[in-house]
Write an enzyme that holds these catalytic residues in place. Structure first.
Site, PDB file in Angstrom:
ATOM      1  N   TYR A 107     -31.008  77.370  16.198  1.00 54.82           N
ATOM      2  CA  TYR A 107     -30.247  78.568  15.589  1.00 54.82           C
ATOM      3  C   TYR A 107     -29.509  79.143  16.886  1.00 54.82           C
ATOM      4  CZ  TYR A 107     -28.897  83.012  13.934  1.00 54.82           C
ATOM      5  OH  TYR A 107     -28.130  84.234  13.608  1.00 54.82           O
ATOM      6  N   ARG A 154     -34.497  90.051   8.277  1.00 56.45           N
ATOM      7  CA  ARG A 154     -34.278  88.674   8.835  1.00 56.45           C
ATOM      8  C   ARG A 154     -35.628  88.848   9.962  1.00 56.45           C
ATOM      9  NH1 ARG A 154     -29.262  87.478  10.285  1.00 56.45           N
ATOM     10  NH2 ARG A 154     -27.794  88.012   8.405  1.00 56.45           N
ATOM     11  N   PHE A 171     -16.595  87.779  34.047  1.00 50.56           N
ATOM     12  CA  PHE A 171     -16.795  87.728  32.583  1.00 50.56           C
ATOM     13  C   PHE A 171     -18.287  86.908  32.134  1.00 50.56           C
ATOM     14  CE2 PHE A 171     -15.866  84.557  28.855  1.00 50.56           C
ATOM     15  CZ  PHE A 171     -15.793  85.590  27.829  1.00 50.56           C
TER      16      PHE A 171
HETATM   17  C1  PS7 Z   1     -20.187  82.219  29.520  1.00 50.70           C
HETATM   18  C2  PS7 Z   1     -20.924  79.532  29.280  1.00 50.70           C
HETATM   19  C3  PS7 Z   1     -15.763  84.378  22.451  1.00 50.70           C
HETATM   20  C4  PS7 Z   1     -16.473  86.042  24.233  1.00 50.70           C
HETATM   21  C5  PS7 Z   1     -20.916  84.820  25.599  1.00 50.70           C
HETATM   22  C6  PS7 Z   1     -19.032  87.182  18.463  1.00 50.70           C
HETATM   23  C7  PS7 Z   1     -23.333  87.769  21.498  1.00 50.70           C
HETATM   24  C8  PS7 Z   1     -22.507  87.832  17.486  1.00 50.70           C
HETATM   25  O1  PS7 Z   1     -24.593  91.679  17.957  1.00 50.70           O
HETATM   26  O2  PS7 Z   1     -27.981  89.192  16.171  1.00 50.70           O
HETATM   27  O3  PS7 Z   1     -26.985  91.722  17.257  1.00 50.70           O
HETATM   28  O4  PS7 Z   1     -25.205  91.629  15.590  1.00 50.70           O
HETATM   29  O5  PS7 Z   1     -25.895  88.731  14.809  1.00 50.70           O
HETATM   30  C9  PS7 Z   1     -21.823  81.348  27.851  1.00 50.70           C
HETATM   31  C10 PS7 Z   1     -17.882  85.809  22.697  1.00 50.70           C
HETATM   32  C11 PS7 Z   1     -22.553  83.859  23.894  1.00 50.70           C
HETATM   33  C12 PS7 Z   1     -20.641  85.313  19.082  1.00 50.70           C
HETATM   34  C13 PS7 Z   1     -23.692  85.859  20.130  1.00 50.70           C
HETATM   35  C14 PS7 Z   1     -22.188  82.461  27.216  1.00 50.70           C
HETATM   36  C15 PS7 Z   1     -18.029  85.399  21.124  1.00 50.70           C
HETATM   37  C16 PS7 Z   1     -22.356  84.827  22.971  1.00 50.70           C
HETATM   38  C17 PS7 Z   1     -20.734  85.188  17.477  1.00 50.70           C
HETATM   39  C18 PS7 Z   1     -21.852  82.299  25.727  1.00 50.70           C
HETATM   40  C19 PS7 Z   1     -19.364  86.335  20.760  1.00 50.70           C
HETATM   41  C20 PS7 Z   1     -23.709  85.326  22.474  1.00 50.70           C
HETATM   42  C21 PS7 Z   1     -25.169  86.497  16.677  1.00 50.70           C
HETATM   43  C22 PS7 Z   1     -22.314  85.129  17.342  1.00 50.70           C
HETATM   44  O6  PS7 Z   1     -26.255  87.258  16.760  1.00 50.70           O
HETATM   45  O7  PS7 Z   1     -25.610  89.789  17.136  1.00 50.70           O
HETATM   46  C23 PS7 Z   1     -20.944  81.043  28.827  1.00 50.70           C
HETATM   47  C24 PS7 Z   1     -16.763  85.412  23.210  1.00 50.70           C
HETATM   48  C25 PS7 Z   1     -21.785  83.739  25.148  1.00 50.70           C
HETATM   49  C26 PS7 Z   1     -19.651  86.365  19.226  1.00 50.70           C
HETATM   50  C27 PS7 Z   1     -23.727  86.314  21.235  1.00 50.70           C
HETATM   51  C28 PS7 Z   1     -23.904  86.569  19.024  1.00 50.70           C
HETATM   52  C29 PS7 Z   1     -24.454  86.332  17.792  1.00 50.70           C
HETATM   53  C30 PS7 Z   1     -22.921  86.537  17.992  1.00 50.70           C
HETATM   54  P1  PS7 Z   1     -25.513  91.497  16.971  1.00 50.70           P
HETATM   55  P2  PS7 Z   1     -26.456  88.811  16.214  1.00 50.70           P
HETATM   56 MN    MN Z   2     -25.773  87.145  13.138  1.00 46.25          MN
END
Ligand code: PS7
Ligand code: MN
Ligand code: MN
Ligand code: MN
Ligand code: MN
Ligand code: MN
Length: 357
Positions: free
Chosen positions: A150, A207, A267
């Site tokens: 997941y 969840r 970043f």
């Molecule tokens: C840098 C190799 C495209 C910048 C950054 C939107 C945050 C939201 O917030 O529990 O509690 O509601 O629902 C690795 C970001 C992973 C992802 C995942 C780093 C996109 C981001 C959609 C890789 C961020 C980890 C859901 C899914 O959890 O969240 C490198 C950019 C990174 C978004 C995150 C989040 C997942 C998410 P919340 P949820």
């Molecule tokens: Mn989510």
């Protein structure tokens, strides 16, 4: 390397930046400081995935609608004028005006567009696979492998997409593309920290992302985690989750060593620094069982400063928080020794990167 220039931005792009500032807690600032080449592609990448996550999180959308929305999102993001008005989530305005994101996506370089689309296909399908479990609310994820799969779908894939963007723009070391496990660890570390911290909020939404393989070592029934009489067991369960997340630290530091450009380094490093600080905050913290905890503004400011310098200063952050975790470690915790060894290993690893004479 200049950044945003609102005077040259179209109305739809300005609107995209408005959404970015509305929806992202920690990413908005760092994304907007990115090198010009990647600023717009990564902002749009963020908004596409935020749109997808808004659908995933919306427990008012029946599965019969949610699953196809998630699986088809990569097609939807190409349909001119597409909007979605049936979400009840906090970030629903993004979906209500998603057409602006679609308009701007069509203007970016095809190489970048292809990467964003490819990750959207994989993430939407992965989220849909797990959304199916939501109906059996109390069943959630079973094994640690399930849990990591997941996390791969919602964060490891983001890492993959970002790494491909860094390499395609020549702002990242091309060797990074040959080390997918480093990239995966970057995403796993952030997502696991989010899941550990959001225990209570996610449970209130019906969840459960802590894997049964871990929580069942501490309590008989999932609900017992929130029973004040079981607080010690619940804290030991959180420790077990923190221990599992900490295994990614070395690979994260190694990945960050491959950054070539300061704005890209910042970043990637800021969220990692916030994550280790959050792990220390949740470790043996009973508040996690009751409400959402967050690192203080002051700590966040200090972390921003330290994570925008160089690998050495980021290592210092990791070392500091590893030591604080060691200090809070409780000898009555069944993972006391494992946690102690894990923290020592992180410190040792940093020592090998920057030996003290
Ligand atoms: C840098 C190799 C495209 C910048 C950054 C939107 C945050 C939201 O917030 O529990 O509690 O509601 O629902 C690795 C970001 C992973 C992802 C995942 C780093 C996109 C981001 C959609 C890789 C961020 C980890 C859901 C899914 O959890 O969240 C490198 C950019 C990174 C978004 C995150 C989040 C997942 C998410 P919340 P949820
Ligand atoms: Mn989510
Ligand atoms: Mn979410
Ligand atoms: Mn949420
Ligand atoms: Mn969450
Ligand atoms: Mn949340």
């Amino acid at each position: 390397v200049h950044r945003r220039d609102p005077s040259t931005e179209s109305e739809t792009l300005k609107e995209c930046f408005r959404f970015l500032n509305l929806t992202s807690r920690s990413f908005a600032a760092v994304i907007q400081e990115l090198n010009h080449e990647l600023l717009v592609p990564i902002s749009l990448f963020y908004l596409v995935l935020r749109g997808l996550d808004t659908i995933e999180d919306d427990m008012t959308i029946p599965l019969s609608k949610k699953v196809p929305l998630l699986r088809n999102f990569h097609n939807t993001m190409e349909v001119d004028g597409w909007q979605y008005h049936e979400s009840q989530e906090k970030d629903r305005e993004l979906l209500e005006k998603f057409d602006v994101v679609i308009t701007e996506l069509k203007k970016i370089k095809p190489t970048y567009y292809t990467i964003i689309k490819d990750i959207t296909i994989k993430m939407g399908n992965g989220m849909a696979d797990y959304a199916q479990n939501d109906e059996m609310i109390k069943n959630g994820v079973d094994t640690i492998d399930d849990y990591e799969l997941y996390c791969h779908y919602v964060a490891g894939l983001v890492g993959e997409g970002l790494t491909r963007l860094f390499v395609a723009s020549e702002l990242g070391n091309p060797k990074l593309a040959e080390r997918p496990s480093l990239t995966e660890s970057m995403g796993q570390f952030l997502q696991k920290t989010n899941i550990i911290r959001d225990l209570r909020e996610d449970w209130s939404d019906g969840r459960r992302w802590y894997p049964k393989e871990i929580w069942s070592r501490h309590v008989d029934k999932w609900e017992d985690l929130f029973d004040p009489n079981c607080e010690d067991k619940a804290l030991n369960c959180i420790s077990d989750m923190v221990l599992d997340a900490l295994k990614h630290c070395e690979e994260c530091l190694f990945y960050m060593a491959g950054m070539r450009e300061q704005s890209v380094f910042n970043f990637v490093a800021i969220p990692q620094g916030m994550a280790i600080a959050t792990l220390e905050l949740v470790f043996r913290n009973p508040d996690v069982l009751k409400r959402n905890v967050k690192i203080t503004k002051g700590d966040a400011c200090q972390l921003m400063t330290e994570c925008t310098q160089n690998l050495y200063t980021v290592c210092e952050v990791f070392r500091r928080y590893a030591r604080r975790i060691q200090k809070k470690n409780d000898p009555r915790d069944p993972n006391y020794l494992n946690i102690s060894v894990r923290c020592a290993k992180i410190e040792q690893f940093i020592e090998t990167l920057y030996p003290r004479q």
